[in-house]
Design a protein around this motif. Structure first.
Motif, PDB file in Angstrom:
ATOM      1  N   GLY A   2     -22.762 -71.491-129.804  1.00  0.00           N
ATOM      2  CA  GLY A   2     -22.606 -72.140-131.094  1.00  0.00           C
ATOM      3  C   GLY A   2     -21.203 -72.684-131.296  1.00  0.00           C
ATOM      4  O   GLY A   2     -20.988 -73.606-132.079  1.00  0.00           O
ATOM      5  N   ASN A   3     -20.219 -72.111-130.599  1.00  0.00           N
ATOM      6  CA  ASN A   3     -18.833 -72.553-130.720  1.00  0.00           C
ATOM      7  C   ASN A   3     -18.612 -73.772-129.831  1.00  0.00           C
ATOM      8  O   ASN A   3     -18.862 -73.716-128.623  1.00  0.00           O
ATOM      9  N   PRO A   4     -18.114 -74.909-130.397  1.00  0.00           N
ATOM     10  CA  PRO A   4     -17.890 -76.117-129.581  1.00  0.00           C
ATOM     11  C   PRO A   4     -17.005 -75.866-128.369  1.00  0.00           C
ATOM     12  O   PRO A   4     -17.221 -76.446-127.300  1.00  0.00           O
ATOM     13  N   GLU A   5     -16.008 -74.994-128.536  1.00  0.00           N
ATOM     14  CA  GLU A   5     -15.122 -74.697-127.406  1.00  0.00           C
ATOM     15  C   GLU A   5     -15.886 -74.004-126.287  1.00  0.00           C
ATOM     16  O   GLU A   5     -15.647 -74.278-125.094  1.00  0.00           O
ATOM     17  N   ASP A   6     -16.808 -73.118-126.659  1.00  0.00           N
ATOM     18  CA  ASP A   6     -17.630 -72.438-125.646  1.00  0.00           C
ATOM     19  C   ASP A   6     -18.503 -73.437-124.889  1.00  0.00           C
ATOM     20  O   ASP A   6     -18.688 -73.315-123.667  1.00  0.00           O
ATOM     21  N   VAL A   7     -19.046 -74.424-125.611  1.00  0.00           N
ATOM     22  CA  VAL A   7     -19.878 -75.441-124.969  1.00  0.00           C
ATOM     23  C   VAL A   7     -19.058 -76.237-123.959  1.00  0.00           C
ATOM     24  O   VAL A   7     -19.491 -76.471-122.824  1.00  0.00           O
ATOM     25  N   GLU A   8     -17.852 -76.642-124.377  1.00  0.00           N
ATOM     26  CA  GLU A   8     -16.986 -77.414-123.464  1.00  0.00           C
ATOM     27  C   GLU A   8     -16.630 -76.595-122.230  1.00  0.00           C
ATOM     28  O   GLU A   8     -16.631 -77.117-121.106  1.00  0.00           O
ATOM     29  N   ASN A   9     -16.321 -75.322-122.429  1.00  0.00           N
ATOM     30  CA  ASN A   9     -15.974 -74.461-121.292  1.00  0.00           C
ATOM     31  C   ASN A   9     -17.166 -74.287-120.356  1.00  0.00           C
ATOM     32  O   ASN A   9     -17.011 -74.284-119.122  1.00  0.00           O
ATOM     33  N   ALA A  10     -18.363 -74.154-120.933  1.00  0.00           N
ATOM     34  CA  ALA A  10     -19.562 -73.997-120.109  1.00  0.00           C
ATOM     35  C   ALA A  10     -19.829 -75.260-119.291  1.00  0.00           C
ATOM     36  O   ALA A  10     -20.178 -75.182-118.095  1.00  0.00           O
ATOM     37  N   ILE A  11     -19.682 -76.415-119.922  1.00  0.00           N
ATOM     38  CA  ILE A  11     -19.896 -77.683-119.202  1.00  0.00           C
ATOM     39  C   ILE A  11     -18.913 -77.801-118.046  1.00  0.00           C
ATOM     40  O   ILE A  11     -19.288 -78.168-116.917  1.00  0.00           O
ATOM     41  N   HIS A  12     -17.661 -77.478-118.313  1.00  0.00           N
ATOM     42  CA  HIS A  12     -16.635 -77.538-117.253  1.00  0.00           C
ATOM     43  C   HIS A  12     -16.987 -76.599-116.103  1.00  0.00           C
ATOM     44  O   HIS A  12     -16.888 -76.977-114.913  1.00  0.00           O
ATOM     45  N   ALA A  13     -17.410 -75.381-116.433  1.00  0.00           N
ATOM     46  CA  ALA A  13     -17.739 -74.400-115.386  1.00  0.00           C
ATOM     47  C   ALA A  13     -18.949 -74.839-114.565  1.00  0.00           C
ATOM     48  O   ALA A  13     -18.951 -74.736-113.323  1.00  0.00           O
ATOM     49  N   PHE A  14     -19.978 -75.360-115.245  1.00  0.00           N
ATOM     50  CA  PHE A  14     -21.163 -75.819-114.523  1.00  0.00           C
ATOM     51  C   PHE A  14     -20.821 -77.017-113.623  1.00  0.00           C
ATOM     52  O   PHE A  14     -21.301 -77.105-112.481  1.00  0.00           O
ATOM     53  N   ARG A  15     -20.000 -77.943-114.126  1.00  0.00           N
ATOM     54  CA  ARG A  15     -19.627 -79.102-113.303  1.00  0.00           C
ATOM     55  C   ARG A  15     -18.873 -78.657-112.047  1.00  0.00           C
ATOM     56  O   ARG A  15     -19.114 -79.178-110.951  1.00  0.00           O
ATOM     57  N   ARG A  16     -17.991 -77.713-112.219  1.00  0.00           N
ATOM     58  CA  ARG A  16     -17.232 -77.214-111.065  1.00  0.00           C
ATOM     59  C   ARG A  16     -18.164 -76.528-110.060  1.00  0.00           C
ATOM     60  O   ARG A  16     -18.027 -76.704-108.847  1.00  0.00           O
ATOM     61  N   ALA A  17     -19.120 -75.774-110.563  1.00  0.00           N
ATOM     62  CA  ALA A  17     -20.070 -75.101-109.676  1.00  0.00           C
ATOM     63  C   ALA A  17     -20.897 -76.113-108.888  1.00  0.00           C
ATOM     64  O   ALA A  17     -21.156 -75.923-107.692  1.00  0.00           O
ATOM     65  N   VAL A  18     -21.314 -77.194-109.544  1.00  0.00           N
ATOM     66  CA  VAL A  18     -22.108 -78.225-108.873  1.00  0.00           C
ATOM     67  C   VAL A  18     -21.308 -78.869-107.752  1.00  0.00           C
ATOM     68  O   VAL A  18     -21.816 -79.100-106.638  1.00  0.00           O
ATOM     69  N   VAL A  19     -20.024 -79.142-108.006  1.00  0.00           N
ATOM     70  CA  VAL A  19     -19.166 -79.782-106.998  1.00  0.00           C
ATOM     71  C   VAL A  19     -18.964 -78.862-105.799  1.00  0.00           C
ATOM     72  O   VAL A  19     -18.992 -79.309-104.635  1.00  0.00           O
ATOM     73  N   LEU A  20     -18.766 -77.580-106.064  1.00  0.00           N
ATOM     74  CA  LEU A  20     -18.464 -76.626-104.988  1.00  0.00           C
ATOM     75  C   LEU A  20     -19.701 -76.182-104.214  1.00  0.00           C
ATOM     76  O   LEU A  20     -19.588 -75.684-103.092  1.00  0.00           O
TER      77      LEU A  20
END
Length: 394
Positions: A2-20
């Motif tokens: 629900g927290n916008p910052e949490d959403v941004e952090n999750a998107i960043h983490a998922f993108r990094r996982a996809v790249v790696l």
């Protein structure tokens, strides 16, 4: 998330996982679907269509990587179906909605009876079917929606978190049935079910706004047919509640503002108190200003705004109001496709606006223009349509 910052952090983490992650990694589909769901969540709160498009693309990739019979395939189909339904809400492309319905059916078939996921997928299907009924008015879609919504409530224990959602779905489908059947029992039952849902909804519940809107819509619907005056007053209270608790960045805020404006317009017509139509104009204008021109509802909301200005002009007689109405109605027409079901109504609204201006300003050019609009509207109106006679008389 629900927290916008949490959403941004999750998107960043998922993108990094996809790249790696290697293309053939066993968890790649799950990570792609996780990124897609998080982007879809951000679209819901911020309304950026780029997030929705990327979400759909990633859901497609996750599904393509998952074989038939895989335990996660049903979930991936359901998630993709939900994203496609949201794109349909924005674009109006029937292909997206038909495919969403097909995916939801397949997702249901992959879940075991009594499984929590099966109930959620049944609900997702009811929402898609109800949207298709609103577009095509196929009664089979509506009857299936009511049947499944009733089953969901019967299968869900009291106190379950999803009970509110399922009551809401049943109430909304009963409203549509009333509009089709005209049976007052249907709208009375819809109001009862929505009251039950709102009574069970905590004040801080994330879905309090849509629950309030659906109750208000049922009350407004009943008021327009049965003239129960407490209904319109109570509807406005709940429409205001939805507007007040919904942030401006939320994708549903323009809808809630438009709904409030329409209810206030009805209150004005009933009381002839100018303050209601002025507030209606303010509310609908905010809705229009928040909505991009390519949104499927933008022409409808522009028409509502133009009609509100016409009503104010008819009451007060200020030429500025009719001068405001005409360009708004023309703008609605300009962004509406030639084959849209509401195009004939738009021509009729424009003809009415030009005639009102003629009666006030007596400019001969305002007589020729509405005649042209009336003719165009008649050409688009089927012979059997209920409005055909009225437009011929115009």
């Amino acid at each position: 998330l629900g927290n916008p910052e949490d959403v941004e952090n999750a998107i960043h983490a998922f993108r990094r996982a996809v790249v790696l992650m290697q293309d053939d990694h066993s968890n790649r589909a799950s990570v792609l679907d996780g990124l897609a769901c998080t982007l879809h969540s951000r679209f819901g709160s911020q309304g950026n269509p780029t997030d929705l498009e990327e979400s759909i693309c990633l859901h497609e990739q996750a599904l393509a990587l998952t074989r038939d019979g895989h335990p996660s395939r049903g979930m991936f189909m359901s998630n993709l179906g939900s994203a496609l339904k949201n794109r349909y809400e924005r674009s109006g492309h029937e292909y997206d909605l038909d495919r969403a319905i097909d995916l939801h059916r397949k997702a249901i078939n992959s879940a075991l009876d009594g499984n929590e996921a099966r109930l959620t997928r049944l609900y997702n299907l009811t929402q898609a079917l109800m949207m298709r009924y609103e577009r095509l008015e196929n009664v089979n879609d509506l009857e299936e929606t009511i049947s499944m919504s009733t089953s969901l409530i019967e299968l869900t224990p009291e106190g379950h978190a999803s009970m509110l959602t399922y009551l809401n779905a049943l109430g909304s489908s009963l409203q549509l049935k009333f509009e089709y059947s005209g049976d007052h029992k249907d709208i009375d039952e819809a109001v009862r079910v929505h009251w039950q849902a709102i009574a069970l909804t905590p004040r801080d519940h994330a879905d309090r706004a849509p629950m309030a809107v659906n109750l208000a819509s049922a009350l407004l619907n009943r008021f327009t047919h049965l003239r129960i005056y407490d209904d319109i007053r109570t509807a406005i209270v709940f429409f205001r509640l939805a507007v007040d608790v919904t942030p401006d960045t939320h994708t549903s805020k323009p809808l809630y503002l438009n709904n409030l404006g329409n209810a206030l317009t009805h209150q004005f017509e009933d009381t002839e108190d100018i303050k209601y139509i002025k507030e209606a104009i303010s509310s609908i204008r905010k809705s229009v200003d928040m909505t991009p021109d390519d949104h499927v509802n933008k022409p409808i909301w522009l028409c509502n705004l133009g009609n509100a200005y016409q009503r104010l002009f008819q009451s007060v007689g200020d030429p500025d109001d009719i001068l405001n109405a005409i360009p708004i109605e023309l703008r609605a027409l300009g962004i509406t496709s030639d084959d849209h079901i509401d195009r004939a109504l738009q021509f009729s609204n424009l003809a009415s606006a030009y005639l009102s201006r003629f009666h006030r300003l007596h400019e001969i050019k305002d007589v020729d223009q509405p005649i042209d609009f009336i003719r165009k509207g008649l050409e688009l109106t089927p012979e059997e349509h209920i409005e055909k006679i009225g437009r011929l008389r115009s």
